[in-house]
Motif scaffolding. Structure first.
Motif, mmCIF file in Angstrom:
data_model
loop_
_atom_site.group_PDB
_atom_site.id
_atom_site.type_symbol
_atom_site.label_atom_id
_atom_site.label_comp_id
_atom_site.label_asym_id
_atom_site.label_seq_id
_atom_site.Cartn_x
_atom_site.Cartn_y
_atom_site.Cartn_z
ATOM 1 N N UNK A 35 10.717 27.233 51.188
ATOM 2 C CA UNK A 35 11.952 27.867 50.718
ATOM 3 C C UNK A 35 12.932 28.037 51.880
ATOM 4 N N UNK A 36 12.404 28.420 53.019
ATOM 5 C CA UNK A 36 13.260 28.585 54.203
ATOM 6 C C UNK A 36 13.727 27.239 54.750
ATOM 7 N N UNK A 37 12.833 26.261 54.740
ATOM 8 C CA UNK A 37 13.155 24.970 55.346
ATOM 9 C C UNK A 37 14.126 24.159 54.500
ATOM 10 N N UNK A 38 14.010 24.264 53.168
ATOM 11 C CA UNK A 38 14.789 23.395 52.287
ATOM 12 C C UNK A 38 15.781 24.144 51.400
ATOM 13 N N UNK A 39 15.787 25.488 51.482
ATOM 14 C CA UNK A 39 16.718 26.311 50.704
ATOM 15 C C UNK A 39 16.625 25.984 49.215
ATOM 16 N N UNK A 40 15.431 26.147 48.650
ATOM 17 C CA UNK A 40 15.192 25.848 47.241
ATOM 18 C C UNK A 40 14.703 27.109 46.525
ATOM 19 N N UNK A 41 14.775 27.091 45.193
ATOM 20 C CA UNK A 41 14.367 28.236 44.388
ATOM 21 C C UNK A 41 12.857 28.208 44.156
ATOM 22 N N UNK A 42 12.326 29.322 43.652
ATOM 23 C CA UNK A 42 10.904 29.362 43.327
ATOM 24 C C UNK A 42 10.587 28.431 42.153
ATOM 25 N N UNK A 43 11.530 28.285 41.237
ATOM 26 C CA UNK A 43 11.317 27.349 40.138
ATOM 27 C C UNK A 43 11.160 25.926 40.663
ATOM 28 N N UNK A 44 11.987 25.542 41.637
ATOM 29 C CA UNK A 44 11.869 24.215 42.239
ATOM 30 C C UNK A 44 10.552 24.073 42.992
ATOM 31 N N UNK A 45 10.134 25.147 43.660
ATOM 32 C CA UNK A 45 8.851 25.110 44.354
ATOM 33 C C UNK A 45 7.702 24.909 43.365
ATOM 34 N N UNK A 46 7.783 25.585 42.219
ATOM 35 C CA UNK A 46 6.749 25.445 41.204
ATOM 36 C C UNK A 46 6.638 24.033 40.664
ATOM 37 N N UNK A 47 7.709 23.264 40.782
ATOM 38 C CA UNK A 47 7.678 21.875 40.305
ATOM 39 C C UNK A 47 6.674 21.031 41.080
ATOM 40 N N UNK A 48 6.353 21.416 42.308
ATOM 41 C CA UNK A 48 5.390 20.629 43.082
ATOM 42 C C UNK A 48 4.026 20.629 42.385
ATOM 43 N N UNK A 49 3.568 21.825 41.974
ATOM 44 C CA UNK A 49 2.291 21.930 41.283
ATOM 45 C C UNK A 49 2.377 21.269 39.912
ATOM 46 N N UNK A 50 3.511 21.485 39.230
ATOM 47 C CA UNK A 50 3.683 20.905 37.904
ATOM 48 C C UNK A 50 3.605 19.378 37.959
ATOM 49 N N UNK A 51 4.285 18.778 38.926
ATOM 50 C CA UNK A 51 4.288 17.325 39.036
ATOM 51 C C UNK A 51 2.921 16.784 39.432
ATOM 52 N N UNK A 94 11.787 15.502 55.225
ATOM 53 C CA UNK A 94 13.035 16.080 55.742
ATOM 54 C C UNK A 94 13.907 16.655 54.623
ATOM 55 N N UNK A 95 13.584 16.312 53.358
ATOM 56 C CA UNK A 95 14.311 16.850 52.207
ATOM 57 C C UNK A 95 13.296 17.178 51.110
ATOM 58 N N UNK A 96 13.666 18.133 50.246
ATOM 59 C CA UNK A 96 12.692 18.622 49.278
ATOM 60 C C UNK A 96 12.348 17.574 48.222
ATOM 61 N N UNK A 97 13.275 16.681 47.880
ATOM 62 C CA UNK A 97 12.958 15.654 46.895
ATOM 63 C C UNK A 97 11.800 14.783 47.372
ATOM 64 N N UNK A 98 11.653 14.650 48.702
ATOM 65 C CA UNK A 98 10.534 13.879 49.236
ATOM 66 C C UNK A 98 9.205 14.588 48.964
ATOM 67 N N UNK A 99 9.211 15.921 49.062
ATOM 68 C CA UNK A 99 8.019 16.699 48.736
ATOM 69 C C UNK A 99 7.630 16.461 47.272
ATOM 70 N N UNK A 100 8.639 16.491 46.380
ATOM 71 C CA UNK A 100 8.370 16.293 44.952
ATOM 72 C C UNK A 100 7.821 14.893 44.683
ATOM 73 N N UNK A 101 8.407 13.890 45.314
ATOM 74 C CA UNK A 101 7.934 12.516 45.123
ATOM 75 C C UNK A 101 6.504 12.355 45.626
ATOM 76 N N UNK A 102 6.208 12.965 46.770
ATOM 77 C CA UNK A 102 4.860 12.868 47.334
ATOM 78 C C UNK A 102 3.840 13.655 46.513
ATOM 79 N N UNK A 103 4.266 14.781 45.934
ATOM 80 C CA UNK A 103 3.372 15.527 45.042
ATOM 81 C C UNK A 103 3.008 14.680 43.833
#
Length: 402
Positions: A35-51, A94-103
């Motif tokens: 959240x600090x590194x990418x300035x994202x919401x908790x809902x966006x963070x939850x998408x990692x587990x969901x995906x 380096x960006x949060x979309x990369x985290x989502x793609x890798x998840x």
């Protein structure tokens, strides 16, 4: 010290199953840092587990078809490697979309685990030890869930979130190497078909009454377990006025009981294979009664902790006989798709109950949560019994023609 062939099979398969569960619960401790590194919401963070979990659930069945057709070992190696390297690569994002793609990619890799594991265990382990091998398989996954959060948190505190993810992800490489080096002990399921028997296509098999009922049995069990895991602490704290740390201890007791019970169930399944349904039925009813007693009765704290442990123990002990019952109902050479399909009910069930149960608590009815958990467990037994009867009927139809 030389390990027996069965022990080596259990270790190789168990290590991969440990990782698949371990990786899922390594991500939540990263949320605050992300959240600090990418300035994202908790809902966006939850998408990692969901995906990650959603991708696994969706792909398990098609992967099962591939495993049955082409064999399990190659998929197990490739899937475990993809799952591990995807998690390691998150440390370089380096960006949060990369985290989502890798998840999502890690979920693709994870999707091979259940179809491959059960297909290999069914072909590599003697029938009289199958229950214990299935139990160790489930036990290793539970250990992965338990180890994920504390290990990830400790590594984050020591080397930061990027270093933690790189380290955790690369743990999968020696696991893959060990599978490759020991692959000769991993045998695929037997594919022989009885001459003259009535055969079913994969699609017809998975849409049969038996497999739909087994899927529902798995899903309802996961719904009940998800309700306890998500809300037991809140129910005990808000409804019964128990201190938060004591309520958390009760949940830990439940999880320890569930993990221990898996091994008990494996021993029973090997000794008394013909009696698995009464065993499952009795233990599930006992677990439901104990969890309602925790909810309804005014009990001392030590008794509450003891009853939650016993409730988890009873439910955990019913799980390995459940897996053996599904294995026995699967036609030769089709275990991959069968377990890929029915075990997809586990992540689906875990995802269903937290929100509606949370709404009950929001509307001032925390006392109903554990009652509904018990009702769902009892409903699951109807699916189990009906699936067993249906499987026997289909076996009779599939007998060789005279």
């Amino acid at each position: 010290m030389a390990f027996s062939r069965t022990t080596r099979v259990n270790l190789l398969i168990g290590n991969g199953h440990f990782l698949s569960h371990f990786y899922v619960l390594c991500l939540p401790p990263m949320f605050i840092a992300w959240q600090r590194a990418f300035d994202v919401s908790f809902a966006e963070l939850g998408m990692t587990i969901m995906l990650m979990s959603g991708t696994t659930a969706i792909l398990q069945t098609p992967v099962g078809f591939l495993v049955d057709r082409h064999g399990a070992r190659g998929f197990l190696v490739g899937g475990t490697l993809l799952m591990s390297l995807s998690l390691a690569a998150m440390g370089l994002a380096t960006q949060f979309w990369q985290i989502l793609a890798l998840a999502t990619l890690s979920g693709v890799g994870n999707s091979v685990i259940h179809p491959c594991d059960y297909a290999i265990l069914s072909g590599s382990v003697d029938k009289d030890r199958m229950g214990r091998s299935f139990a160790l398989h489930t036990f290793s996954g539970n250990l992965g869930f338990s180890a994920g959060p504390p290990v990830a948190a400790l590594l984050m505190a020591w080397i930061g979130w990027r270093g933690a993810l790189l380290t955790i992800g690369l743990l999968g490489v020696p696991v893959v190497v060990s599978i490759l080096l020991q692959s000769r002990v991993l045998k695929d399921q037997v594919r022989e078909v009885v001459h003259g028997a009535v055969t079913m296509s994969g699609r017809d098999l998975l849409t049969s009454r038996t497999m739909i009922l087994f899927f529902l049995f798995f899903m309802l069990g996961a719904m009940a377990a998800g309700g306890v895991q998500s809300w037991l602490v809140t129910v005990l704290h808000d409804f019964k006025g128990i201190k938060l740390e004591v309520a958390a201890t009760a949940l830990t007791a439940y999880m320890l009981g569930s993990t221990t019970g898996v091994l008990v169930g494996g021993w029973f399944a090997d000794r008394f294979n013909q009696h698995v349904l009464p065993f499952i039925t009795g233990l599930t009813i006992l677990s439901a009664v104990l969890i309602v007693a925790v909810d309804w009765l005014n009990l001392p704290i030590v008794v509450i902790i003891g009853l939650t442990f016993l409730s988890g123990l009873a439910l955990g002990a019913s799980r390995t006989p459940r897996d053996v019952m599904v294995k026995d109902a699967a036609p030769p050479g089709q275990i991959g798709k069968v377990f890929g399909f029915v075990s997809a009910g586990l992540p689906l069930g875990s995802a269903v109950t937290p929100v509606p149960f949370g709404m009950l608590i929001d509307h001032g009815h925390p006392e109903l949560v554990l009652v509904l958990v018990a009702a769902i467990l009892l409903l699951s037994l109807l699916c189990a019994g009906s699936a067993r009867v249906s499987a026997k009927a289909e076996d009779a139809i599939a007998l060789p023609a005279e």
